[in-house]
Design an enzyme around this catalytic site. Structure first.
Site, PDB file in Angstrom:
ATOM      1  N   ASP A 364       0.839  -1.204   0.000  1.00  0.00           N
ATOM      2  CA  ASP A 364       0.000   0.000   0.000  1.00  0.00           C
ATOM      3  C   ASP A 364       0.874   1.253   0.000  1.00  0.00           C
ATOM      4  O   ASP A 364       2.048   1.232  -0.388  1.00  0.00           O
ATOM      5  CB  ASP A 364      -0.960  -0.071   1.211  1.00  0.00           C
ATOM      6  CG  ASP A 364      -2.265   0.654   0.972  1.00  0.00           C
ATOM      7  OD1 ASP A 364      -2.271   1.884   1.116  1.00  0.00           O
ATOM      8  OD2 ASP A 364      -3.282   0.013   0.638  1.00  0.00           O
ATOM      9  N   ASP A 365       0.337   2.319   0.474  1.00  0.00           N
ATOM     10  CA  ASP A 365       0.962   3.639   0.475  1.00  0.00           C
ATOM     11  C   ASP A 365       2.362   3.599   1.112  1.00  0.00           C
ATOM     12  O   ASP A 365       2.589   2.872   2.079  1.00  0.00           O
ATOM     13  CB  ASP A 365       0.037   4.554   1.299  1.00  0.00           C
ATOM     14  CG  ASP A 365       0.326   6.010   1.099  1.00  0.00           C
ATOM     15  OD1 ASP A 365       1.295   6.335   0.418  1.00  0.00           O
ATOM     16  OD2 ASP A 365      -0.451   6.817   1.636  1.00  0.00           O
ATOM     17  N   TRP A 475      -6.024   1.891  -6.850  1.00  0.00           N
ATOM     18  CA  TRP A 475      -6.025   3.302  -7.293  1.00  0.00           C
ATOM     19  C   TRP A 475      -6.823   4.095  -6.265  1.00  0.00           C
ATOM     20  O   TRP A 475      -8.040   4.026  -6.218  1.00  0.00           O
ATOM     21  CB  TRP A 475      -6.664   3.385  -8.679  1.00  0.00           C
ATOM     22  CG  TRP A 475      -6.832   4.759  -9.274  1.00  0.00           C
ATOM     23  CD1 TRP A 475      -7.195   5.906  -8.642  1.00  0.00           C
ATOM     24  CD2 TRP A 475      -6.662   5.111 -10.652  1.00  0.00           C
ATOM     25  NE1 TRP A 475      -7.273   6.947  -9.528  1.00  0.00           N
ATOM     26  CE2 TRP A 475      -6.948   6.490 -10.781  1.00  0.00           C
ATOM     27  CE3 TRP A 475      -6.321   4.398 -11.804  1.00  0.00           C
ATOM     28  CZ2 TRP A 475      -6.902   7.161 -12.002  1.00  0.00           C
ATOM     29  CZ3 TRP A 475      -6.279   5.071 -13.022  1.00  0.00           C
ATOM     30  CH2 TRP A 475      -6.557   6.434 -13.104  1.00  0.00           C
ATOM     31  N   ASP A 476      -6.094   4.830  -5.452  1.00  0.00           N
ATOM     32  CA  ASP A 476      -6.714   5.563  -4.348  1.00  0.00           C
ATOM     33  C   ASP A 476      -6.969   7.015  -4.751  1.00  0.00           C
ATOM     34  O   ASP A 476      -6.399   7.514  -5.742  1.00  0.00           O
ATOM     35  CB  ASP A 476      -5.760   5.491  -3.144  1.00  0.00           C
ATOM     36  CG  ASP A 476      -6.462   5.671  -1.807  1.00  0.00           C
ATOM     37  OD1 ASP A 476      -7.637   6.061  -1.783  1.00  0.00           O
ATOM     38  OD2 ASP A 476      -5.796   5.432  -0.768  1.00  0.00           O
ATOM     39  N   ASN A 478      -7.804  10.514  -2.298  1.00  0.00           N
ATOM     40  CA  ASN A 478      -8.102  10.818  -0.898  1.00  0.00           C
ATOM     41  C   ASN A 478      -8.566  12.229  -0.580  1.00  0.00           C
ATOM     42  O   ASN A 478      -8.551  12.622   0.585  1.00  0.00           O
ATOM     43  CB  ASN A 478      -6.866  10.516  -0.046  1.00  0.00           C
ATOM     44  CG  ASN A 478      -6.743   9.028   0.222  1.00  0.00           C
ATOM     45  OD1 ASN A 478      -7.601   8.446   0.876  1.00  0.00           O
ATOM     46  ND2 ASN A 478      -5.716   8.413  -0.297  1.00  0.00           N
ATOM     47  N   CYS A 522     -10.499   2.942  -5.133  1.00  0.00           N
ATOM     48  CA  CYS A 522     -10.560   3.273  -3.720  1.00  0.00           C
ATOM     49  C   CYS A 522     -10.568   4.788  -3.641  1.00  0.00           C
ATOM     50  O   CYS A 522      -9.969   5.452  -4.484  1.00  0.00           O
ATOM     51  CB  CYS A 522      -9.317   2.695  -3.038  1.00  0.00           C
ATOM     52  SG  CYS A 522      -9.084   3.213  -1.330  1.00  0.00           S
ATOM     53  N   ASP A 544     -12.885   2.160   4.530  1.00  0.00           N
ATOM     54  CA  ASP A 544     -11.753   1.979   5.438  1.00  0.00           C
ATOM     55  C   ASP A 544     -12.207   1.334   6.734  1.00  0.00           C
ATOM     56  O   ASP A 544     -11.374   0.924   7.547  1.00  0.00           O
ATOM     57  CB  ASP A 544     -11.103   3.330   5.746  1.00  0.00           C
ATOM     58  CG  ASP A 544     -10.160   3.757   4.631  1.00  0.00           C
ATOM     59  OD1 ASP A 544      -9.792   2.905   3.808  1.00  0.00           O
ATOM     60  OD2 ASP A 544      -9.808   4.943   4.587  1.00  0.00           O
TER      61      ASP A 544
HETATM   62  C1  DGJ Z   1      -6.989   5.414   2.050  1.00  0.00           C
HETATM   63  C2  DGJ Z   1      -7.357   4.007   1.720  1.00  0.00           C
HETATM   64  O1  DGJ Z   1      -8.728   3.825   1.822  1.00  0.00           O
HETATM   65  C3  DGJ Z   1      -6.593   3.063   2.637  1.00  0.00           C
HETATM   66  O2  DGJ Z   1      -6.990   1.747   2.397  1.00  0.00           O
HETATM   67  C4  DGJ Z   1      -5.129   3.242   2.393  1.00  0.00           C
HETATM   68  O3  DGJ Z   1      -4.799   2.829   1.112  1.00  0.00           O
HETATM   69  C5  DGJ Z   1      -4.741   4.685   2.629  1.00  0.00           C
HETATM   70  N1  DGJ Z   1      -5.555   5.585   1.884  1.00  0.00           N
HETATM   71  C6  DGJ Z   1      -3.293   4.905   2.266  1.00  0.00           C
HETATM   72  O4  DGJ Z   1      -2.934   6.221   2.344  1.00  0.00           O
END
Ligand code: DGJ
Length: 735
Positions: A364-365, A475-476, A478, A522, A544
């Site tokens: 992940d990140d 592919w996030d 945020n 995501c 999450d």
């Molecule tokens: C938000 C995602 O929903 C999480 O699962 C994770 O990937 C974090 N970002 C990582 O920054």
């Protein structure tokens, strides 16, 4: 399936549903019917009068006071010709904003044309038929092309609209719905999926009333807060019976999904791009294409509606490549390590996961730039040599040597102010140059209306995919969009839609060049879980929030519109990182089985007893996996209505089923002989359930016996008790 044209009446039918509209005497399109199939060989023009209540305040013709657009049900209404409800389209040209679109021609096509640059449902020529209606604005010559597709096997109509500036002057489109329909009865409830981060897609129901009710997003993404979905259900409809109309917008950006009940109880439903922040300019000869909206009719309640959406998306939206492919059981390191990892730790993690039966390891990140927290490096898609000195290709190859597939996290649409990319191109961030900008999770949004930005990110991702022979991408996304402005655009009202077109462009290029890479979408959990992204990314991280009790609600709500094998659902560690609740490992898996299954924990922290349990869970999920992909999902008991939840999946031949039953908190002195009434089985088949055999009719009419619950007096033989009870049953037909 066929599209029948009689005089100027269009009847789309496939034996399950009928959708009927016609050309009104003023040349506009009038809606006649949407619902259970009607006989094909008949003129339904009288439906116009049957539902046209009374002369209204304004009427079109002096000698016909009954012909009023205020009361006539329409297909794509305009404002300014006597209809005082909200229109489907608003456009202006040289100060004039009245339009009057009248029928010009039509064309019937086999199959379903693709929408250029936009994800949409697809169908082979034998699987659908489409009618394209061309309307012309009598004042300007501007054309409106309305597209209606009926599928052979699904109770669905797919619609979209296109405006073509055939006039000689510039045109500004200020509102353009993808779908508008006037349903004759408003005695219905409105059901939608709302929430926020960590409690996405909760089911909400309210009565339709005179006036406007809507759900929407103006965040630049379809959002955690409202899903681009609504259903209208008859007052007496249940999960299994009664009439339900389901509507969904195949789009990932700003949207409006609205109902408007007029003074005679007619319900207008509209879905489209949200008019706030939208204004599209068309020079003569240019066209604007709306995204697609789909509508479902069910005579078998909410479950009937959901199963139709599931079938539609499984057969006509998820790519050919992924619709039948098995989704690997994955492990994701996010909650196990956050940003704190190195190669040794990851390899150890992957090997342990492999021993448990996991098939895909997802990093992940935090693997790129110098990203040790969320303040830095987005945009710098180059491996962090401090954490991974031997590089990302070396890590990938070691993971693969350990027998696992390899996946990586990206957040392609974002840029950190603290990044090399930002130092080189601060102008690539969305915002008004030199002005204050708003941060979200310490980051800014890349300007995806600019093709050079999309190209650059594509090249960076391509290099990593090739170097690692990547199997999977998460592919996030945020944060939402603020200060929506791009210096490259002449018309800022085009920003939001052009941004999403840029996102689709990148998805299209990546999925075309790397068809074997599995994408999971995501957005801070489930902040962009919409059908449009399913077209590219056949699974989506649902939330999450991995707490099993909360997940019951999230997954139950999500199943209203989405096939469960698109719902990313993982077992995580306890206490849960979002709720601090500790639930048994069994409950966590029993919930996660009903989705694309995986783990989000550190396997080395499992006790040896837990490791054996996890091995068994993975083995069990693998045996369920074809059912999760192909079976019919049936909701039995709602977590929104009580302490217990139940659902099941039945194979299409009714020979197999799995049933999940859950009880969140214990009841003092409960009844001990509880049963659960099942659905969808074959009445005459005998099913083996553990060591017992029951006929389908028994299981559906009398119920499946649940384990005996502890009631204070039966300690010696009680099979369950306490909070967080659950059980997943496997049913196999003997004959
Ligand atoms: C938000 C995602 O929903 C999480 O699962 C994770 O990937 C974090 N970002 C990582 O920054």
């Amino acid at each position: 399936m066929s599209i029948l044209v009689n005089q100027q009446q269009f009847h789309l039918t496939n034996g399950r549903i009928s959708y009927v509209f016609h050309v009104l005497k003023n040349g506009q399109l009038g809606h006649l019917y949407f619902g259970k199939a009607l006989r094909p060989d008949r003129d339904y023009t009288h439906f116009e009068k049957d539902h046209n209540p009374t002369p209204a305040s304004c009427h079109t013709y002096e000698d016909d006071p009954a012909f009023s657009l205020e009361t006539i049900r329409q297909e794509y209404p305009v404002y300014g010709k006597g209809d005082f409800r909200e229109p489907a389209i608003l456009m202006s040209q040289e100060q004039k904003s009245v339009a009057n679109f009248v029928y010009k021609s039509h064309d019937i096509l086999e199959g379903k044309p693709a929408l250029s640059g936009l994800p949409a449902t697809y169908a082979a020529s034998s699987e659908a038929e489409t009618v394209l209606i061309v309307l012309e604005d009598v004042y300007s010559g501007v054309e409106l092309h309305l597209s209606y597709t009926i599928f052979a096997n699904e109770a669905v109509i797919a619609r979209n609209a296109r405006v073509v500036n055939k006039s000689t002057t510039a045109l500004s489109v200020e509102r353009m719905m993808s779908l508008s329909i006037d349903l004759p009865e408003a005695e219905m409830d409105l059901l939608h999926l709302s929430g926020t981060w960590s409690r996405e897609r909760h089911v909400k129901t309210r009565a339709l009333e005179q006036g406007i009710q809507s759900i929407s997003s103006i965040r630049g993404a379809s959002s955690h807060h409202h899903n681009p979905f609504l259903a209208l259900k008859a007052k007496d409809a249940t999960e299994h019976t009664g009439e339900v109309f389901g509507f969904q917008f195949v789009y990932s950006g700003n949207f409006l999904a609205q109902t408007e009940v007029d003074h005679y109880g007619v319900a207008r439903v509209q879905l489209g791009i949200h008019p706030i922040g939208f204004e599209w300019n068309l020079a003569p000869g240019e066209a604007f294409q709306s995204p697609e909206a789909v509508m479902v009719y069910s005579g078998e309640g909410l479950n009937g509606m959901s199963q139709t959406f599931h079938q539609l998306y499984r057969n006509h939206l998820i790519s050919e490549q992924w619709k039948t492919a098995e989704r690997p059981v994955l492990i994701n390191n996010w909650e196990a390590t956050y940003f704190d990892f190195n190669e040794e730790k990851l390899i150890h993690f992957a090997k342990e996961a492999k021993d448990l039966g996991v098939e895909l390891f997802v990093l992940d990140d935090g693997w790129f730039g110098k990203r040790n927290d969320d303040r830095t490096s987005l945009g710098d898609w180059f491996v962090d040599r401090e954490k991974l000195p031997e590089g990302i290709a070396s890590l990938a190859s070691k993971v693969k040597q350990a027998g696992l597939k390899f996946g990586l996290w990206f957040e392609p649409e974002m840029i950190s102010v603290d990044s090399d990319l930002y130092s080189e191109h601060p102008e690539w961030a969305v915002g008004v140059p030199e002005e204050h900008y708003t941060l979200g999770r310490n980051q800014r949004v890349l300007d995806y209306t600019n093709p050079i930005v999309v190209d650059t990110i594509f090249e960076r991702m391509r290099a990593i995919i090739q170097a690692t022979d990547l199997d999977y991408i998460k592919w996030d996304m945020n944060r939402n969009i603020t200060e929506a402005y791009s210096a490259g655009l002449d018309h800022q009202g085009e920003f939001f839609h052009r941004y999403i077109l840029g996102v689709y462009d990148l998805y299209e290029r990546l999925t075309s060049e790397f068809p074997n890479v599995l994408f999971e979408s995501c957005a801070g959990g489930g902040g962009r879980f919409d059908p449009a992204l399913l077209y590219y990314a056949p699974q989506a991280w649902a939330s999450d929030d991995t707490d099993a009790v909360e997940r019951l609600k999230i997954q139950y709500g999500t199943s209203m519109a989405y096939p469960i094998y698109s719902i990313g659902s993982h077992v995580s560690a306890v206490p849960n990182h979002q709720t601090l609740r500790s639930t048994p490992l069994s409950l966590r898996a029993d919930v996660a089985y009903f989705g694309t299954f995986g783990y989000e924990l550190d396997p080395s922290r499992l006790s040896s007893e837990e490791q054996e349990i996890v091995k068994e869970q993975i083995r069990r999920y693998k045996s369920f996996r074809p059912l999760v992909r192909d079976g019919s999902f049936i909701r039995l008991q709602s977590p929104f209505e009580g302490n217990e939840t139940a659902w099941m999946i039945v194979s299409s031949d009714q020979k197999e089923a799995i049933v999940g039953w859950y009880k969140a908190s214990s009841t003092p002195n409960p009844r001990t002989n509880q049963v659960l009434k099942l659905k969808g089985l074959h009445h005459d088949s005998a099913y083996q359930v553990e060591s017992s055999t029951y006929y389908g009719d028994e299981l559906m009419q009398n119920g499946l016996p649940l384990p005996i619950e502890f009631n204070g007096a039966n300690q010696a033989f009680a099979e369950r008790g306490g909070d967080f009870q659950s059980k997943v049953f496997y049913l196999k037909a003997l004959y």
